[in-house]
Design a protein around this motif. Structure first.
Motif, PDB file in Angstrom:
ATOM      1  N   PHE A 113       0.274  -5.380   9.283  1.00 40.65           N
ATOM      2  CA  PHE A 113       0.997  -4.670   8.590  1.00 40.65           C
ATOM      3  C   PHE A 113       2.379  -4.050   9.053  1.00 40.65           C
ATOM      4  CE2 PHE A 113      -1.646  -1.904   5.637  1.00 40.65           C
ATOM      5  CZ  PHE A 113      -2.865  -2.768   5.814  1.00 40.65           C
ATOM      6  N   LEU A 164       3.508   0.917   2.720  1.00 31.39           N
ATOM      7  CA  LEU A 164       3.390  -0.106   3.710  1.00 31.39           C
ATOM      8  C   LEU A 164       3.081  -1.439   3.277  1.00 31.39           C
ATOM      9  CD1 LEU A 164       0.477   1.906   5.721  1.00 31.39           C
ATOM     10  CD2 LEU A 164       2.543   1.251   6.614  1.00 31.39           C
ATOM     11  N   TYR A 221       0.795  -1.118   0.112  1.00 32.56           N
ATOM     12  CA  TYR A 221       0.109  -0.027  -0.030  1.00 32.56           C
ATOM     13  C   TYR A 221       0.985   1.155  -0.059  1.00 32.56           C
ATOM     14  CZ  TYR A 221      -3.862  -3.085   1.700  1.00 32.56           C
ATOM     15  OH  TYR A 221      -4.872  -3.950   1.717  1.00 32.56           O
ATOM     16  N   GLY A 243      -5.721   7.718   3.626  1.00 35.55           N
ATOM     17  CA  GLY A 243      -5.512   6.367   4.270  1.00 35.55           C
ATOM     18  C   GLY A 243      -4.471   5.734   3.183  1.00 35.55           C
ATOM     19  N   PRO A 244      -4.235   4.350   3.582  1.00 33.49           N
ATOM     20  CA  PRO A 244      -3.675   3.547   2.681  1.00 33.49           C
ATOM     21  C   PRO A 244      -4.292   3.142   1.550  1.00 33.49           C
ATOM     22  CG  PRO A 244      -3.491   2.662   5.003  1.00 33.49           C
ATOM     23  CD  PRO A 244      -4.593   3.798   5.231  1.00 33.49           C
ATOM     24  N   PHE A 257      -4.283   0.781  -1.979  1.00 35.47           N
ATOM     25  CA  PHE A 257      -3.588  -0.539  -2.453  1.00 35.47           C
ATOM     26  C   PHE A 257      -2.732  -0.174  -3.620  1.00 35.47           C
ATOM     27  CE2 PHE A 257      -3.725  -5.016  -3.457  1.00 35.47           C
ATOM     28  CZ  PHE A 257      -3.943  -4.952  -4.839  1.00 35.47           C
ATOM     29  N   GLN A 299       0.771   5.351   1.434  1.00 38.90           N
ATOM     30  CA  GLN A 299       0.047   6.154   2.307  1.00 38.90           C
ATOM     31  C   GLN A 299       0.524   7.589   2.102  1.00 38.90           C
ATOM     32  OE1 GLN A 299      -0.558   5.504   6.406  1.00 38.90           O
ATOM     33  NE2 GLN A 299      -1.971   6.835   6.671  1.00 38.90           N
TER      34      GLN A 299
END
Lengths: 110, 117
Positions: free
Chosen positions: B108, B91, B35, B42-43, B45, B37
Motif C-alpha cells: 500500500f 489508498l 481502496y 477498514g479499506p 475496495f 478508507q
C-alpha cells in the motif's frame, strides 16, 4: 452487511505480554486471510497470512490461527513490544477483492 | 523510490469540483488496486487493474468515480462533482501477480486524504 468483523475497536496490553486480536467472517467462500498493520499517516503493511488449508501460521513473534468451522481467526503477538502499537486489520479473499474488517487499535504499554 | 507513492498527500476541495488522485505503483507490479478508507472503517475496495485494463470495477460507488491506467503503470482516480460524503483517505496498492507463491501480498501507498467542504 459486514463480511469481516473485528469486534474489538481497541486493545491495551503490557509490554512483554501476549496480544490477541480476533476476527470473524461470514462468507464461507473466503479461502485466504491476511493481517495488515497500519501506523498513522502510512498505508497498511502486510504482516502475515494463512490459507484455509492450514490452521496455524507462525512468523517470529506473530502467529495466526484459523478455525474454519467457527469462521474465526486470531493474531497472537508474543512478546508484545511498544513498536507493535498500531491499528491491525484483518482481511479475507476468495478469488475476490480483499475484504477488510474495521480494525483493532493495539496499544502496548511500556 | 521502492514503494508505492501517492500524490497529493492531502487534497481539500469544494463540493461539486473535480479531483484527480495519482498512484505510482512499485516498478514492475502488474496489478494495481484502489481502496477508500472512511473514518473508523477498514479499506473498502474500489477498482482493480491488471495491466492497463480494469479487471474489476465493482467497488466504484457510482459513475462519478472513474480510474485509468493507460500505460500499465501510473494510475489516476478521478472523481467528478465531488460530494461531502466522498471525504476519505484513498489508498492505492500494487502487487506482482506473476509470483507463483500464491500469496497476493498487496503493498500500500500512504494514501491521499480527500476533504470535500
Amino acid at each position: 452487511d459486514q463480511q469481516v468483523k473485528q469486534n474489538s475497536p481497541s486493545l491495551s496490553v503490557q509490554e512483554g505480554r501476549i496480544s490477541i486480536l480476533n476476527c470473524d467472517y461470514t462468507n464461507s467462500m473466503f479461502d485466504y486471510f491476511l493481517w495488515y498493520k497500519k501506523y498513522p499517516a502510512e498505508g497498511p503493511t502486510f504482516l502475515i497470512s494463512i490459507s484455509s488449508i492450514k490452521d496455524k501460521n507462525e512468523d517470529g513473534r506473530f502467529t495466526v490461527f484459523l478455525n474454519k468451522s467457527a469462521k474465526h481467526l486470531s493474531l497472537h503477538i508474543v512478546p508484545s513490544q511498544p513498536g507493535d502499537s498500531a491499528v491491525y486489520f484483518c482481511a479475507a479473499t476468495g478469488n475476490t477483492p480483499l475484504v477488510f474488517g474495521k480494525g483493532t487499535r493495539l496499544s502496548v504499554i511500556a | 523510490g521502492a514503494g508505492v507513492s501517492q500524490t497529493p498527500s492531502n487534497k481539500v476541495t469544494e463540493k461539486g469540483k473535480y479531483v484527480e488522485l495519482r498512484c505510482d505503483p512499485i516498478s514492475g507490479h502488474t496489478a494495481l488496486y484502489w481502496y477508500r478508507q472512511s473514518l473508523g472503517q477498514g479499506p473498502e475496495f474500489l477498482i482493480y487493474f491488471q495491466g492497463t485494463g480494469a479487471a474489476d470495477d465493482s467497488g466504484l460507488p457510482n459513475d462519478r468515480f472513474f480510474a485509468v491506467r493507460p500505460e500499465g503503470s501510473v494510475s489516476t482516480l478521478k472523481i467528478q462533482r465531488t460530494e461531502r460524503g466522498d471525504s476519505a483517505v484513498y489508498l492505492c496498492a500494487s502487487s506482482d501477480l506473476r509470483l507463483t507463491s500464491g500469496v497476493n501480498e498487496q503493498f500500500f501507498g500512504p494514501g491521499t486524504r480527500l476533504t470535500v467542504l
